[in-house]
Each structure stands twice: as C-alpha cells, then as structure tokens.
Scaffold this active site. Sequence first.
Site, PDB file in Angstrom:
ATOM      1  CG  ASP A   1      -1.769  -1.066   1.249  1.00 32.43           C
ATOM      2  OD1 ASP A   1      -2.333  -1.626   0.376  1.00 32.43           O
ATOM      3  OD2 ASP A   1      -1.839  -1.860   2.597  1.00 32.43           O
TER       4      ASP A   1
ATOM      5  CD  GLU B   8      -9.550  -2.224  -0.527  1.00 37.54           C
ATOM      6  OE1 GLU B   8     -10.065  -2.594   0.673  1.00 37.54           O
ATOM      7  OE2 GLU B   8      -8.658  -3.415  -0.963  1.00 37.54           O
TER       8      GLU B   8
END
Length: 590
Positions: free
Chosen positions: A41, A205
């Site tokens: 991420d 997301e």
Amino acid sequence: MKMKFSWNITSALWGSIGLLALAQADNSTYYNPTLPGWHSDPSCAQVNGTFFCVTSTFISFPGLPVYASKDLLDWKLVSHVWNRESQLPGVSWETPGQQDGMYAATIRYHEGEFYVICEYLGISSRGIVGVVFRTTDPFSDASWSDPVTFAPSSIDPDLFWDDDDDGKVYVATQGVVLQEIDLATGALSQPPVSLWNGTGGAWPEGPHLYKKDGYYYLMIAEGGTELDHSITIARSRNITGPYESYEHNPILTNRGTAEYFQTVGHGDLFQDPAGNWWGMCLATRIGPAREVYPMGREAVLFAATWDEGAWPVLQPVRGAMSGWALPPRSRDIPGDGPFNSDDDVYDFAAGTAIPRNLVHWRVPREGTFSVTGGGLEIVPSRNNLTGTPLSTSTPELSGQSGLAFIGRRQTDTLFSFSVDLSFAPEVVGQEAGVTVFLTQVNHIDLGVVLLEPDAISPAPRAEPQLALRFRAEGGAGGPPAPNTVPVPAEWAGSPIRLQIETANVTHYSLAAMAASDPESQIIVGTASAALVSGGNGSFVGSLVGAYATCNGAGTGVDCPEGGTAHFGRWRYTGVAQYIAADESIPKARG
C-alpha cells in the site's frame, strides 16, 4: 461479444499512444520491485527534489516507515511515523489479530509540514481508530507528533486540501466516501458523501484525490488485494461529484495474465522535479505457480503520462521497466537509517542504537531489547513465537503482550542470514534462536534450547542438555516434522552461529555451527517458503530475525531467572532478486 471486442481493441490502442510517448522520451531502465520486501500500500510525495513514501505495517512496530529517495531507486529508511508507545498507549497489546493494526497510510506535504493519515484496526475495545501524524522533519522519529485521532467508518484514508474551496481539508475512505476533517480536533463532517463505487469490482478502496486541469480525479483500488486487484479512475468538476467513470478502466492491472507480478493495485501518483508523472503501487511476485511468495506485497514503480485534460496512462508493471529519464543517481539523503537495498552488517557494539530496519511483532515489553557489552540482548518472553490460543490463555502466553522477537524484512529472493548466539540457559525450556517469521501461525525456527534427555534422540546423558531444535508452523499441507539434535560437546561455552539461507527459490535451509569453526556446520532442517506465503499472512511479508523464550514457564509476564540471550555478528546478505519466474539479477550493491 462484438461490442466487448471493439472496446478491448480501442483500449489497447489508446494505451499504446500514451506508452509511445514514454518510448520517445530519453528512457531509463530499472527493475521492480523498487522497494523489495514487505512494503504494501505505498503512498508517495515529492518535495523539493526528494521523494517520500510510506507503507502499511499492521501490528509490526515501529510502524509506518518513511523512505526517502533522490532517484526513485535508492530508498533510505529515514523514520517511522509510529515509533513510541506513548503515541497510542495500550493499543498494540489490545490487538489480538495477526493482520490488524496500521492499514494503508497516505503521506502528503502541505505548507511546510508532512502529514501521514492512517487507520488502526482491530483494537479489542474500540475497533477502528483514525490517526493523523505530522512533522516538519521527516528524517527524525522524535519529530513525528502524537496523533490527532478521528472516528472513521471505513479504512484506507486519503488526505486532500482543496485550495480552490477555502482550503478545506477532506478525507476519502473505502467505499468511496468523502468527509471534511478538522486537523486540530479530528472532527469529521456528517453524513459522509458517497462519491463513486468503482466499476463493479470487489472492495473499492485505497482512494486518492488529485486536482488537475479543472477536474477532481479519484483513483481507487478494486477487486480485492489478490489476483483480481486493479486500479480504476473517475473524475468530476466538483469534489463531491457526480464522478464520471473512465470508459477504459482499469488503468492498471495484471489480472487475467500469466505475469510474474500479480495483485497489482492500490497505487499513488506523483511528479518528479522535471514534471514527469510516476506511480507506486503494490504487487506480489507470485509467479505462475502462485504458491511461493514469502516477501508478500511489495512496492513497484511505473511511469505515467498525464496530458492536459486527458486521463492518465499508467505503464504496465513488469520486472524490467523502461520509463521517463530517472533523476540522477544519488544517495545524498539525511538520517542514520539504512537503504532498503543495503545488506546488514551489525555487530551491536555497546552504546550503539538498534538499527532502524529491525522491527518487532507488536510493541515489545520495556527492557526486552538492549545493546550491551555482550551484543544485542534479548530478555525472553513467556510466549514463544506461536504462543497459545487467545481463547485458552492470557495475553502473556498468547504473545499479545509482546514477543521477544526482532527481525528485518526479507528483501531478496535469494539471501543468507546469520547471527552469533551466546546463550547459557538454566531452566529446561529456555530457548533462543533465529526464524523466518510471517505471523504467529506462520514461521520457521531454529533454536538452541535446554531439554530433558528424553526429548533428544538419541538421549546423550541423564541430565538436561542443550539441543538444536528445528520446528515450524503453518502451511496448507502442514509443516515439516520437527528435528532435534544435541549441541556437539566441543561447542560448549562458545558462541553458536545460527544461519538461514535460501537453498533455492522455494526452500529455506537452517543450519548451526560453532562460530569459530564454520566447517562444523550442521543442517538441522529445511522448509518450503510456501509455509510463509499468504494463508494467515496474506497482507504481510516475511521477516528474518532472532528471538528468545522460556516456552511458557514462569508466572505473569516473567520467565524464570536466566535464559537471557546475546546476539552478535548479525549479517544479512542479499544474493539475487527474481524479476520473472525464470529470470534473476544479482543483488545490486549500494
């Protein structure tokens, strides 16, 4: 079917136009992953010619590492945002899950300050806690503030200042929803405004907002973080929408391919000082077999074109890449942390600090780790690396109160790790050793342990004796059988060198030897890297390091007297990096 075929052809041709612009530039070549090892991420920003990236760390501590680079290839670990227990008192020990903790941070720079926004998941009494840290000096752990907390309804927060709207500050989260945030108090506007639910993929997301050419661009991840992972994008003239979905989504994915790099998604875009666009996202070197990937989700670099008024074109992720001319190669970065590509050469001289790239599983008990005249001292924990199930034990035995474990990321497909152990246990069950650690239910260990004679085959004598013990946890097919052998009598009273090596791409070899005589090596066990690939640790990646435990003896949080371990001559040496299933490159030296 005809319409679908036509769409695919148009998409491919349109993408080729953008990639042709890259090909016509003064290209540079490089290899992915640019941040090898567990670095999921990624979020990045460029400030005055230096690039800064932060990645997810879940319950490892210190957490939220900040890497800095001048050239996009050499990344120095300059600080950890979450670096002291006082920033979030008690939170770590209140987190029973193996993959809870710090999820998907965003780093941004605004008016002289760096901000990192994140959300901490899995706290027994509170669920999700949003956190915003800030600093004017990202090269110092101590400079990162205590967090301002907020109460989000979902994960993966983005932070966006709208300078065209009185400087309002917004948070976008999974879903995708938008709220204003007061950075002084953490107050969020209500109700959340729904922006866009993606293109139909699971789990929209990882949102990031960008303002360009009069549009608000909303880039998100879709499809979950496994084989269907992708990046999609939409835009609007107003921050609250409505958002127009790009007709050629996804703009980046490797789903449905046989590429070595899979799970491509959850990315961030930024510019270099020359104005060229780049991106970082996560990917997993799963390979065609999709069984062995101990380093988990890593950070990869790609070039992008983003012409005025147009949608961005993102370069497909591969092992060998060619893109815009990279900034000049430079390691001129402040701070005392190592570069991620560097080998470890640590002797733990008295008075030195524990190196920045070594981390723990949850916040450790105070006093467990120190550097003394004997090297890196580890006071054992009652729990071993596995601990006992939470349903049948106290946090001291589950590991929730901190493991006596310290490790560094496995950053190379092929590597060698070794450390010299000085250890004189006094009570049966006291143990110290080395491990490949993914989670408490996925790890491969080689320990020196004091055992009763009937636990060693053949039993060497009547009284307890030191033994070398190999054992592992995890894997769909179950771990290999344990192996226990007596420590040779001639090694008595001297340091023992414990070693983990990659025997090949798929297996680890664990060995011991007298530190003074490497020729005395005993291979105690081998194990498949599939044991530490995915499964219960699908979000994280393997660490290699050292531990000490009394295996449940004692009371409360305390082991019986004795059993403190001292580690010296810590060495991690990268050998080779695989960039395709059948192609590797030698380890690049700094």
